[in-house]
Design a protein around this motif. Sequence first.
Motif, mmCIF file in Angstrom:
data_model
loop_
_atom_site.group_PDB
_atom_site.id
_atom_site.type_symbol
_atom_site.label_atom_id
_atom_site.label_comp_id
_atom_site.label_asym_id
_atom_site.label_seq_id
_atom_site.Cartn_x
_atom_site.Cartn_y
_atom_site.Cartn_z
ATOM 1 N N LEU A 308 15.781 -25.332 11.210
ATOM 2 C CA LEU A 308 16.617 -24.399 11.981
ATOM 3 C C LEU A 308 15.814 -23.778 13.121
ATOM 4 O O LEU A 308 16.321 -23.624 14.242
ATOM 5 N N ALA A 309 14.561 -23.431 12.856
ATOM 6 C CA ALA A 309 13.706 -22.860 13.902
ATOM 7 C C ALA A 309 13.531 -23.840 15.060
ATOM 8 O O ALA A 309 13.551 -23.451 16.230
ATOM 9 N N ALA A 310 13.368 -25.126 14.737
ATOM 10 C CA ALA A 310 13.240 -26.140 15.793
ATOM 11 C C ALA A 310 14.523 -26.236 16.609
ATOM 12 O O ALA A 310 14.490 -26.395 17.835
ATOM 13 N N ALA A 311 15.667 -26.139 15.924
ATOM 14 C CA ALA A 311 16.946 -26.161 16.644
ATOM 15 C C ALA A 311 17.071 -24.942 17.559
ATOM 16 O O ALA A 311 17.531 -25.050 18.703
ATOM 17 N N TYR A 312 16.641 -23.789 17.062
ATOM 18 C CA TYR A 312 16.660 -22.582 17.889
ATOM 19 C C TYR A 312 15.801 -22.777 19.137
ATOM 20 O O TYR A 312 16.198 -22.397 20.254
ATOM 21 N N GLU A 313 14.614 -23.356 18.960
ATOM 22 C CA GLU A 313 13.736 -23.566 20.115
ATOM 23 C C GLU A 313 14.375 -24.501 21.128
ATOM 24 O O GLU A 313 14.280 -24.289 22.343
ATOM 25 N N ALA A 314 15.024 -25.561 20.638
ATOM 26 C CA ALA A 314 15.681 -26.505 21.542
ATOM 27 C C ALA A 314 16.809 -25.830 22.315
ATOM 28 O O ALA A 314 17.117 -26.221 23.455
ATOM 29 N N LEU A 315 17.415 -24.816 21.711
ATOM 30 C CA LEU A 315 18.503 -24.073 22.345
ATOM 31 C C LEU A 315 17.993 -22.867 23.135
ATOM 32 O O LEU A 315 18.798 -22.052 23.603
ATOM 33 N N GLU A 316 16.640 -22.764 23.240
ATOM 34 C CA GLU A 316 16.006 -21.647 23.955
ATOM 35 C C GLU A 316 16.295 -20.304 23.298
ATOM 36 O O GLU A 316 16.275 -19.263 23.970
ATOM 37 N N LYS A 317 16.543 -20.304 22.007
ATOM 38 C CA LYS A 317 16.743 -19.054 21.267
ATOM 39 C C LYS A 317 15.394 -18.649 20.662
ATOM 40 O O LYS A 317 15.158 -18.751 19.453
ATOM 41 N N LYS A 318 14.490 -18.210 21.530
ATOM 42 C CA LYS A 318 13.117 -17.937 21.121
ATOM 43 C C LYS A 318 13.025 -16.819 20.085
ATOM 44 O O LYS A 318 12.251 -16.907 19.135
ATOM 45 N N LYS A 319 13.770 -15.762 20.292
ATOM 46 C CA LYS A 319 13.686 -14.619 19.372
ATOM 47 C C LYS A 319 14.139 -15.022 17.977
ATOM 48 O O LYS A 319 13.499 -14.649 16.976
ATOM 49 N N GLU A 320 15.221 -15.796 17.878
ATOM 50 C CA GLU A 320 15.694 -16.244 16.564
ATOM 51 C C GLU A 320 14.659 -17.157 15.892
ATOM 52 O O GLU A 320 14.409 -17.049 14.682
ATOM 53 N N ALA A 321 14.047 -18.037 16.684
ATOM 54 C CA ALA A 321 13.013 -18.921 16.136
ATOM 55 C C ALA A 321 11.819 -18.108 15.647
ATOM 56 O O ALA A 321 11.266 -18.367 14.561
ATOM 57 N N LEU A 322 11.422 -17.102 16.454
ATOM 58 C CA LEU A 322 10.296 -16.258 16.068
ATOM 59 C C LEU A 322 10.572 -15.530 14.755
ATOM 60 O O LEU A 322 9.697 -15.449 13.883
ATOM 61 N N ASP A 323 11.783 -15.016 14.597
ATOM 62 C CA ASP A 323 12.140 -14.313 13.358
ATOM 63 C C ASP A 323 12.038 -15.239 12.153
ATOM 64 O O ASP A 323 11.586 -14.824 11.072
ATOM 65 N N LEU A 324 12.446 -16.495 12.339
ATOM 66 C CA LEU A 324 12.374 -17.447 11.218
ATOM 67 C C LEU A 324 10.926 -17.771 10.865
ATOM 68 O O LEU A 324 10.556 -17.822 9.687
ATOM 69 N N TYR A 325 10.089 -18.025 11.875
ATOM 70 C CA TYR A 325 8.675 -18.305 11.584
ATOM 71 C C TYR A 325 8.026 -17.099 10.895
ATOM 72 O O TYR A 325 7.196 -17.263 9.991
ATOM 73 N N SER A 326 8.403 -15.903 11.303
ATOM 74 C CA SER A 326 7.892 -14.694 10.663
ATOM 75 C C SER A 326 8.308 -14.643 9.201
ATOM 76 O O SER A 326 7.499 -14.303 8.320
ATOM 77 N N GLU A 327 9.565 -14.979 8.938
ATOM 78 C CA GLU A 327 10.060 -14.970 7.558
ATOM 79 C C GLU A 327 9.353 -16.012 6.704
ATOM 80 O O GLU A 327 8.997 -15.756 5.549
ATOM 81 N N ILE A 328 9.116 -17.183 7.276
ATOM 82 C CA ILE A 328 8.415 -18.238 6.533
ATOM 83 C C ILE A 328 7.004 -17.778 6.185
ATOM 84 O O ILE A 328 6.521 -17.972 5.058
ATOM 85 N N MET A 329 6.317 -17.169 7.145
ATOM 86 C CA MET A 329 4.967 -16.658 6.881
ATOM 87 C C MET A 329 4.988 -15.584 5.799
ATOM 88 O O MET A 329 4.115 -15.548 4.927
ATOM 89 N N SER A 330 5.988 -14.723 5.813
ATOM 90 C CA SER A 330 6.111 -13.669 4.799
ATOM 91 C C SER A 330 6.342 -14.275 3.419
ATOM 92 O O SER A 330 5.777 -13.815 2.421
ATOM 93 N N GLN A 331 7.172 -15.308 3.360
ATOM 94 C CA GLN A 331 7.439 -15.974 2.084
ATOM 95 C C GLN A 331 6.162 -16.590 1.521
ATOM 96 O O GLN A 331 5.889 -16.512 0.323
ATOM 97 N N CYS A 332 5.369 -17.219 2.395
ATOM 98 C CA CYS A 332 4.114 -17.839 1.950
ATOM 99 C C CYS A 332 3.153 -16.784 1.402
ATOM 100 O O CYS A 332 2.558 -16.964 0.336
#
Length: 412
Positions: A308-332
Amino acid sequence: MGFLKIFSGKTPEEYEQKGDSFFEVMEYGAARLEYETALAKMNKSVSEDTDLENRLRGKMIRSSEALALRHKQNGELLRESGDHEGASELLHLALELTEDPELVAGLEQLLGKAQNNIAGDNMEVPRFQTPENKAKDREWHTQEGEYFTALCGALPDEVQDTYRGYGNTFITGYVALNRGEYELAVIKLSQALEENQPDSLIPLELATAYLNLKRYEDAFLLLEQFIKNHPDSIHGYQLLCETLWTMKKFDEVDNLLFSCPGEMLDSAPILHLRGESLYRSGRHQDAESFYLELLESHGWNEHTALSLAAAYEALEKKKEALDLYSEIMSQCRGCGARVDPFIKQKYADISTELGDHSAQILEIYLSLVDEDPAGRGNHFRKVEQIYTAMGNKREAKRYRVFADSLNRPPTD
C-alpha cells in the motif's frame, strides 16, 4: 523491496538477520554462509530488489574480509609458535577470501616465510590470483556439493529432499543458476528434466533460468504446462505471473489468478499477486483500494502495508506513505524485531523530501551507514544535506568528504 515475500521457507531478510547475529558475535564464516543463502533465496524468487541484493553482497564481502583478517592473525600466531604447516593453511584460506590489496600483500609475505620454513629457502613461493582476477568468482569458492546444500537450506524440508533426489546433473544446473551462469543452467536443467519424471519441480528452476536470459516465451510454455501438472503450486503461479508481467500480458494474469483452485482464491499469496498485478499494470488507484480493503478484511499485515505504501508513493501521496512506514517501524519495535534498513531508508527519504531535517532523521541515516554498506554514498550525502539545513557547515563538509571518497577512483 518486492511484493512477493510470501512463499514457504524463510525469507532472505530472515537469513540476513541471522547472518547479522553471527557477525555481531564474530562468527564471520557462519555469517557469510547466511548472507549467501539469503542472496540465493532472493535470486530464486526472481526478485528485482537491487537494494537488498547490494546490501547482501556488501555484507558478504564484509564477512569475508573480517574472516580473512582473523585467519591472518591466527596464521601469524601459528607461524610464531612453529606450526608452519598450520599457518600456511590458514594464510591460503585468507588469500581466497580477501580482495584487499594491502592484506593480499601482507598475506603473501607471511605465506612465503611459512613455506620457506617448511621446505627451506630454495622453495618457490606459489603465485596467487590478484584480487582483480578472482573478483568475479570470489563468492563461490565453496565446493559445488556444499554450496548446493547451503542453497537447499533456503527451501522447505520436503522440497530439499526432492531436489537431492534429482541427480548430479540437476545439482550442477541448480548451482549454475544460483551463480548467475544461466546458459549453463539451461543446458544442465534441460538434461535433468529429461532424466527425471515429467511431473518434477525442475521446470521451476529451468523457467527461472529462461527468465534471466529474457527467453520469456520459453518460460511461459514451460510454466503453463507446470501449472497444469501442479495446480496448487504457489511458486509456479508466482513465476508464471512474473513471466506474464514482463510480457505485459496483465489480462492473462487476472485470468490465471481467478482460475486457480477455489481453496487458493482467498489465500494470502494469491491475493498479493492480484494486488501486485494491479500495481505493475499502472492501475495504482485500484491497487490502493485493493490493499486498503485487504487490510480491512484480513487485519494488519506488513507485506500488505508495504504494498500500500508503494501504491501511495506512485500516486504521490507522500504523507500517507510516510505514515505507513512509520507504523511498520513501530510494529517492528513493538515486537522486538529488527527494522529492515529498506523501511528505515524509505521513512527517512520521504521525511527529507517533506522538509524534515531533524536529529531523528539524521540518526536514521547514520545508523544506515553501518546497516547498509552498499548505500553508504547516498547516506553520507543525506547526512551532509541535513547538517547543511541545520547550519552546521563543519559536519556537512566532513560528510561530503566521506561521500566524495567513495566515488574517488582507486590509486595504484
